[in-house]
Design an enzyme around this catalytic site. Structure first.
Site, PDB file in Angstrom:
ATOM      1  N   CYS A 136      58.836  43.396  -2.168  1.00  0.00           N
ATOM      2  CA  CYS A 136      57.487  43.673  -1.831  1.00  0.00           C
ATOM      3  C   CYS A 136      56.353  42.916  -1.361  1.00  0.00           C
ATOM      4  O   CYS A 136      55.864  43.260  -0.479  1.00  0.00           O
ATOM      5  CB  CYS A 136      56.633  44.383  -3.288  1.00  0.00           C
ATOM      6  SG  CYS A 136      57.848  45.863  -3.688  1.00  0.00           S
ATOM      7  N   HIS A 137      56.268  41.575  -1.935  1.00  0.00           N
ATOM      8  CA  HIS A 137      55.245  40.836  -1.677  1.00  0.00           C
ATOM      9  C   HIS A 137      56.033  39.182  -1.570  1.00  0.00           C
ATOM     10  O   HIS A 137      55.231  38.483  -1.467  1.00  0.00           O
ATOM     11  CB  HIS A 137      54.164  40.972  -2.534  1.00  0.00           C
ATOM     12  CG  HIS A 137      53.456  42.375  -2.661  1.00  0.00           C
ATOM     13  ND1 HIS A 137      53.902  42.900  -3.696  1.00  0.00           N
ATOM     14  CD2 HIS A 137      53.011  42.746  -1.986  1.00  0.00           C
ATOM     15  CE1 HIS A 137      53.231  43.920  -3.616  1.00  0.00           C
ATOM     16  NE2 HIS A 137      52.687  43.950  -2.247  1.00  0.00           N
TER      17      HIS A 137
END
Lengths: 172, 417
Positions: A136-137
């Site tokens: 995701c990040h």
């Protein structure tokens, strides 16, 4: 209001304040159930535990099991991975924690599989520290599940678990 | 703009009603006689377009709710039921899903119109702030609605967004558990998200009414930014002038909406959302809906959880402070040469952040997102206050009428050549 009335409050003032205070308490009391109904209820709170049989998990393998609706990673670490985790200087870690504090047996790493950033599930054997990489990040974790780079603030959580026998653990 | 009503009831019933509840007079004054500046351009039709979209979303949403089931084991299947079995269900769902995108497209254009022409300045500060509140409610509604189909993107959007609150020190985790009704996104979460998704649009209607009320107190801004001086000379009645122009604007907007809905209904969607939610697998690349991308890029640009979340919320909320950050006495960007350049750079930066929000958070993308995020805040916090004090503005027209006269003179000159 003049100084005179402050200096000599009337009985009526006390009544106003007392009534107002009681009304506030009553309003708060009425609002509380409306808010608290959203909290996890007793069926959710009831601690369920999950037993995991370790016999089928070969060295290097990561198995994901479900515990309280969350994924838990059970990782059978290879000697290289254990060495990497143990030899990392603590000073180089954003959230310093010794590997020995995070495992009960060096071969077995058990961590909650939820990225401490925003709750995604990291992917195993990815990222530059051979632990996990969060798609995701971009947080990366090492072979002890410790945060090494990216926006996540802390290490992957180690849940409460016990070795029921040499080949079986109970989480929760 | 206010004063005694110019409405004269014609029928005996209207006279009878007007003495008891002056609703006809109120409607007449607000939507018929209401004076609108003569020189409004088509950027002033987005208020009507947005009102239309809000109604369209409520109407399509209510009928979709008649077929949708907010339960984790049934939700995804009920969406497919709507798509395949329900009469006209596919069109209704595509109208609602693309309607959300069109709604956001219109609101962004509406907000940018306000920024360009300085519509947030005195005396319209409260009007502007109410508008930002509407934008926030729209974002909440859009997010809650996106979770309902219970696809992979729905589930992981819900997880990431609710986990933003874990960044709050001490009480963050409790707040997140409270929002979710458990330790992870699950049935309790889906059920309450549905309840709130049904509620918020009606709150939006109420806040929009306040927005329109505030607008009708101050009157509309106009492209010159010079306030109306002579109502008779410089304004035209709302009906038929604004009504017809707005209707044309809505029609043009509907062409785009219909094209999206009928020809490329999944263009703005994500294929992963046609995979049922799986709490054990995060998709390799998760992205929010396009209308959240610039803010998502700001969140990811910052390598610290708490600061990232603070930056995200600041980026959304900072426009509310525009009436005080923009220090220029001149309202309209027409007479502010440097502001106009800064405005278009800001638009480009926001679009750039939107692009970066959809890219993986690594390497050159990450650095670009950091630079653009920094510029985003620089624009609001430093550039606008500084420009307002130092920019050499061009002279504003005396009045709306003189600006119209000047424009006509130019056209006549041109026609003589």
């Amino acid at each position: 209001m003049s100084d005179d009335t402050i200096a000599q409050p009337h009985r009526r003032d006390i009544l106003y304040i007392a009534t107002g205070a009681m009304a506030t308490v009553a309003a708060a009391g009425a609002v509380w159930p409306l808010l608290d109904q959203m909290n996890p209820d007793a069926t959710t709170l009831a601690l369920s535990s999950t037993e995991v049989d370790l016999t089928g998990i070969v060295p290097g393998q990561i198995v994901t099991v479900k515990w309280r609706g969350k994924p838990v990673f059970v990782r059978h670490r290879t000697p290289t991975e254990i060495a990497e985790a143990e030899n990392t200087p603590l000073a180089s870690l954003p959230d310093p924690e010794a590997d020995s504090k995070r495992v009960k047996k060096p071969e077995w790493l058990i961590v909650v599989g939820i990225c401490t950033h925003l709750g995604c599930i990291p992917i195993g054997h990815e990222g530059e520290f051979d632990g996990w990489f969060c798609p995701c990040h971009g947080s990366t974790y090492d072979t002890s599940g410790r945060i090494r780079s990216g926006p996540a603030p802390s290490n992957l959580e180690v849940p409460n678990y016990v070795f029921v026998s040499d080949t079986k653990i109970k989480i929760g | 703009m206010s004063g005694p009503s110019k409405f004269t009831p014609k029928s005996p019933f209207a006279r009878w009603l007007e003495r008891r509840l002056p609703i006809l007079g109120f409607m007449y004054d607000s939507f018929v006689a209401y004076p609108t500046p003569k020189n409004l351009n088509y950027m002033w039709t987005f208020g009507a377009i947005l009102s239309f979209m809000l109604v369209a979303q409520i109407v399509t949403g209510v009928v979709l709710a008649m077929h949708y089931t907010p339960e984790t084991t049934l939700a995804f299947a009920s969406i497919e039921h709507i798509m395949r079995d329900v009469n006209w269900g596919m069109f209704l769902r595509y109208a609602h899903a693309n309607g959300a995108s069109m709604f956001f497209l219109a609101v962004y254009l509406h907000i940018l119109r306000g920024m360009y022409y300085g519509s947030y300045k005195e005396p319209r500060e409260v009007l502007w702030i109410v508008g930002i509140a509407i934008f926030l409610l729209m974002m909440a509604s859009g997010f809650l609605g996106y979770v309902l189909p219970w696809g992979q993107m729905s589930f992981w959007a819900a997880t990431v967004i609710t986990n933003l609150f874990t960044a709050i020190p001490v009480v963050g985790q409790s707040i997140t558990d409270w929002l979710l009704g458990g330790y992870s996104v699950d049935n309790a979460t889906l059920n309450r998200f549905f309840a709130l998704h049904y509620l918020l649009p009606f709150i939006l209607v109420a806040v929009v009414a306040i927005h329109v009320w505030a607008l009708h107190v101050t009157g509309q801004n106009n492209p010159t930014g010079v306030e109306v001086k002579e109502v008779e000379k410089e304004t035209v009645p709302f009906t038929p002038f604004a009504t017809m122009k707005d209707a044309f604007g809505i029609g043009a907007f509907l062409v785009l909406y219909a094209w999206m809905m009928f020809f490329v209904p999944n263009y703005l969607g994500h294929p992963d959302n046609y995979i049922e939610a799986n709490p054990m697998v995060t998709p390799a690349h998760i992205v929010p809906e396009w209308y959240f991308l610039p803010f998502y890029a700001v969140l990811r640009a910052i390598p610290n959880k708490l600061l990232g979340v603070i930056a995200l919320f600041s980026a959304v909320l900072i426009p509310a402070a525009l009436p005080w950050l923009d220090t220029s006495k001149v309202k309209s960007g027409r007479y502010r040469p440097w502001f106009r350049k800064a405005f278009w750079v800001f638009v480009a930066v926001s679009l750039g952040l939107g692009y970066l929000g959809a890219q993986p958070a690594e390497g050159v993308y990450l650095w670009a997102a950091r630079i653009l995020s920094a510029y985003y805040f620089f624009h609001f916090l430093l550039l606008l206050p500084w420009l307002g004090k130092h920019e050499k503005t061009r002279p504003e027209p005396e009045s709306i009428s003189s600006s119209i006269a000047a424009a006509n003179a130019v056209t006549e000159d041109a026609s003589h050549v």
